[in-house]
Design a protein around this motif. Sequence first.
Motif, mmCIF file in Angstrom:
data_model
loop_
_atom_site.group_PDB
_atom_site.id
_atom_site.type_symbol
_atom_site.label_atom_id
_atom_site.label_comp_id
_atom_site.label_asym_id
_atom_site.label_seq_id
_atom_site.Cartn_x
_atom_site.Cartn_y
_atom_site.Cartn_z
ATOM 1 N N TYR A 188 -36.192 -15.539 17.368
ATOM 2 C CA TYR A 188 -36.953 -15.468 16.117
ATOM 3 C C TYR A 188 -36.043 -15.516 14.884
ATOM 4 O O TYR A 188 -34.851 -15.235 14.951
ATOM 5 N N ASP A 189 -36.667 -15.875 13.752
ATOM 6 C CA ASP A 189 -35.958 -15.886 12.471
ATOM 7 C C ASP A 189 -36.198 -14.614 11.673
ATOM 8 O O ASP A 189 -35.401 -14.272 10.794
ATOM 9 N N TYR B 169 -38.186 -10.493 11.917
ATOM 10 C CA TYR B 169 -39.000 -9.443 12.546
ATOM 11 C C TYR B 169 -39.712 -8.729 11.411
ATOM 12 O O TYR B 169 -39.109 -7.949 10.670
ATOM 13 N N SER C 263 -32.072 -13.177 20.202
ATOM 14 C CA SER C 263 -33.388 -13.364 19.583
ATOM 15 C C SER C 263 -33.750 -14.832 19.375
ATOM 16 O O SER C 263 -32.951 -15.606 18.855
ATOM 17 N N LYS D 240 -39.795 -18.950 12.761
ATOM 18 C CA LYS D 240 -40.468 -18.305 13.879
ATOM 19 C C LYS D 240 -40.424 -16.797 13.663
ATOM 20 O O LYS D 240 -39.342 -16.212 13.550
ATOM 21 N N LEU D 241 -41.611 -16.180 13.598
ATOM 22 C CA LEU D 241 -41.703 -14.757 13.308
ATOM 23 C C LEU D 241 -42.169 -13.966 14.512
ATOM 24 O O LEU D 241 -42.992 -14.432 15.293
ATOM 25 N N GLN D 242 -41.658 -12.736 14.608
ATOM 26 C CA GLN D 242 -42.164 -11.771 15.575
ATOM 27 C C GLN D 242 -42.906 -10.687 14.800
ATOM 28 O O GLN D 242 -42.386 -10.146 13.819
#
Length: 304
Positions: free
Chosen positions: A120-121, A123, A118, A246-248
């Motif tokens: 991202y940080d 979800y 991933s 960083k978001l998803q």
Amino acid sequence: MHDTSKNTIGFILLSHRKPLQIYRLISKLNSLFDYPRIVCHHDFSKCDLSIENLTKNILLLRPHIETEWAGFSLVKATVKALRLMYETPDSPDWFVLLSESDYPIKTAKQILDDLASSPYDAYIRHERIKYETYKYDVRPSILWQKNSYERYCTKSFSFHYSKKHSAQMNLEIRLEHPLLTKSFLPFSKKLLCFSGSQWFCANRKAAEYIIDFHSKGNALTLHYSKLRYADESYFQTILANASHLKLQNDNWRYIDWSGGSATHPKTLLMEDIPNLIISSAHFARKFDIDIDSTILDELDIITF
């Protein structure tokens, strides 16, 4: 046993009912992830839970917080669990927020591989809540965004008039436009409001940021502490405004709103298995062993 050397995973479990379902979920997590760290906040005021049946990898939060549906108490219980998870040695790289109504629908390898690769940080479902959408967008599909604006971004004042020989009058004035509310709310161009599902997954970096942010007792925390449904906006707003994270916009959670109400999703049954199999989600909700336990038996086979 599965190789978890790539990434370690832990779980925060918010529970308040159905002890047998809690034990079953814990047992499943233990078998899938080789006894991961599980921090459990159980509201003993709602139902009892025999702690003798809990395995040694379970960290039980004591004293518990009396939680209420849609209350800020859920936020406090989550942050308290995060502290216990990440302020002790050997904390996991990732955590997943669960309730007793959740259950894994993917193998441990699939889940851990997704986390290991991933970028991202976190979800987490997060949509920006804006005045323009609230006031001018008429699409039925964004009704929840309008509800969110009303919940988090308006300011109401109540006035009560009572005269000796006349009936009491109750008057409420609600400010809606950002120019009128900015003196009363914490939001600004630098701090935007976001909303989404309560359930999410994040890494240690995001977890430590939440803990640090909450501990400072700022205006945002004070604002949400007075609101209903804070659990669907507080963490979203904190994380989505953090430029270093960083978001998803996905929480890897399968939830079916088609057969439920506006506030409660459909209870998943055996008929839902095909949709669960093709979903990219890691977990699904809501399950109820008193309504259909065979779907959990089937998932045990699929995720073995």
